[in-house]
Design an enzyme around this catalytic site. Structure first.
Site, PDB file in Angstrom:
ATOM      1  N   GLN A  74       0.555   0.150   0.752  1.00 57.87           N
ATOM      2  CA  GLN A  74       0.740  -1.447   1.876  1.00 57.87           C
ATOM      3  C   GLN A  74       1.686  -1.505   2.526  1.00 57.87           C
ATOM      4  OE1 GLN A  74      -0.615  -4.291   1.405  1.00 57.87           O
ATOM      5  NE2 GLN A  74      -1.924  -4.304  -0.190  1.00 57.87           N
ATOM      6  N   SER A  75       1.018   0.168   2.902  1.00 55.96           N
ATOM      7  CA  SER A  75       2.248   0.182   4.435  1.00 55.96           C
ATOM      8  C   SER A  75       2.427  -0.087   5.759  1.00 55.96           C
ATOM      9  CB  SER A  75       1.794   2.286   4.814  1.00 55.96           C
ATOM     10  OG  SER A  75       3.167   2.232   5.968  1.00 55.96           O
ATOM     11  N   ASN A  76       3.151  -1.235   6.170  1.00 54.08           N
ATOM     12  CA  ASN A  76       3.375  -2.119   7.465  1.00 54.08           C
ATOM     13  C   ASN A  76       3.257  -0.691   8.719  1.00 54.08           C
ATOM     14  OD1 ASN A  76       4.203  -4.588   6.340  1.00 54.08           O
ATOM     15  ND2 ASN A  76       5.518  -3.695   5.335  1.00 54.08           N
ATOM     16  N   TYR A 115      -6.586  -2.217   6.900  1.00 48.21           N
ATOM     17  CA  TYR A 115      -6.998  -0.881   7.425  1.00 48.21           C
ATOM     18  C   TYR A 115      -8.227  -0.913   7.803  1.00 48.21           C
ATOM     19  CZ  TYR A 115      -2.619   0.500   5.103  1.00 48.21           C
ATOM     20  OH  TYR A 115      -1.206   0.136   4.482  1.00 48.21           O
TER      21      TYR A 115
END
Ligand SMILES: *Cc1c(COP(=O)(O)O)cnc(C)c1O
Length: 331
Positions: A74-76, A115
């Site tokens: 869940q990378s910003n 994404y």
């Protein structure tokens, strides 16, 4: 400190707001302001936008057609790098690090949904044990063999060039503080891949700012995080031409707000997310800004700001809030 000689893309129309938090301040019995870096440009904002202004400028100067980066599931950072690539007409390749086995789901919401919506060219999932740097180098090789020009952005954009984004932010904060006649005594920031914290430290020393900076870790123990941030701050200072030594004492990290571990909820995080929402209508995220805010709240309650003005750096992350629903609203 003069950053004007660095090529830079501009992804935010102006400075982000520096605002008082009157209702939260009253609740905590301390004077708290906030720097709204959750309102930075690119899709849904957040701190990586400032680093990407410098990193993407270098990528484009090198003729990049493809951007490769890595981050958690869940990378910003992956979301914002992808957003920057989209706006620059580049393809983006994401290597998602599944630190906790079984946590990646292609159907997940939050950043993962973005994404796919923003059209990542590659979404590859790497196991916890993977050598991410080696795999990104291989991906770059494959792209080169196909006639493309790849550029690799390390996790979090936390290299010296990326950290300059937060040296620039220190300059922005100092200018706002001067314009408002509002001296700032303390800054509280999340500290994880470290570029934000390191850039703030380097910039603050380069400018001669007198505030203290406290990094709240959401992952590593304090000693490891301090060593990492110090090295990166020194590298950023050299790159920026700051001729002052960055002393060890300039880097302070607190580890007692990590809770059970990276991205795992703590009761103090849940309280912080709810308190910011219910006093000021501001959304934090459970992984970074929520934990940093739990540190700010504990410091305020313990009287650690000593009557001075504290500035909370809101680094963004709200898309993840929609993924971690049960952490911010436990039943
Ligand atoms: C990446 C991130 C951080 C941590 O910043 P670093 O520069 O990696 O230390 C904090 N908050 C949010 C929302 C982030 O995405």
């Amino acid at each position: 400190m003069d950053l004007s000689r660095f090529p830079r893309r501009h992804y935010t129309p102006g400075p982000t707001p520096l605002q008082p938090l009157p209702r939260l301040s009253k609740e905590l019995g301390a004077t708290i302001y906030i720097k709204r870096d959750d309102l930075l440009g690119l899709t849904a904002g957040g701190n990586k936008t400032r680093k990407l202004e410098f990193l993407m400028a270098e990528a484009l100067a090198s003729g990049a057609t493809d951007i490769i980066t890595t981050g958690a599931v869940q990378s910003n950072h992956c979301r914002l790098t992808l957003a920057a690539a989209v706006t620059e007409g580049c393809a983006a390749h994401l290597l998602l690090h599944e630190r906790v086995p079984g946590t990646y789901s292609p159907e997940a919401g939050g950043n993962n949904l973005l994404y796919r919506l923003l059209g990542a060219a590659t979404i590859e999932v790497a196991p916890a044990t993977a050598d991410l740097g080696a795999r990104m180098a291989e991906m770059a090789e494959e792209l080169r063999a196909a006639g493309r020009t790849p550029y690799i952005i390390p996790g979090g954009g936390s290299v010296a060039l990326g950290a300059l984004g937060y040296a620039a932010a220190a300059q922005e904060i100092l200018a706002q503080s001067f314009a408002a006649g509002l001296p700032i005594d303390h800054i509280v920031t999340p500290s994880v891949s470290g570029g934000t914290h390191a850039g703030l430290v380097a910039g603050s020393i380069g400018l001669g700012a007198s505030w203290t900076i406290t990094g709240i870790s959401a992952d590593e123990p304090a000693a490891d995080q301090e060593a990492k941030v110090l090295q990166l701050a020194r590298d950023a200072a050299v790159l920026a031409g700051i001729d002052r030594e960055i002393p060890e004492s300039a880097v302070t990290v607190r580890e007692e707000f990590i809770g059970p571990g990276y991205s795992l909820p703590s009761p103090a995080m849940t309280e912080a997310v709810q308190l910011f929402a219910r006093t000021e209508g501001i959304l934090l995220d459970p992984v970074y800004s929520g934990k940093a805010a739990s540190g700010l709240i504990a410091m305020a309650r313990a009287g650690e700001f000593d009557g001075g003005t504290a500035l909370f750096l809101h680094t963004g992350g709200s898309p993840a809030t929609y993924h971690y629903r049960s952490q911010v609203l436990p039943s």
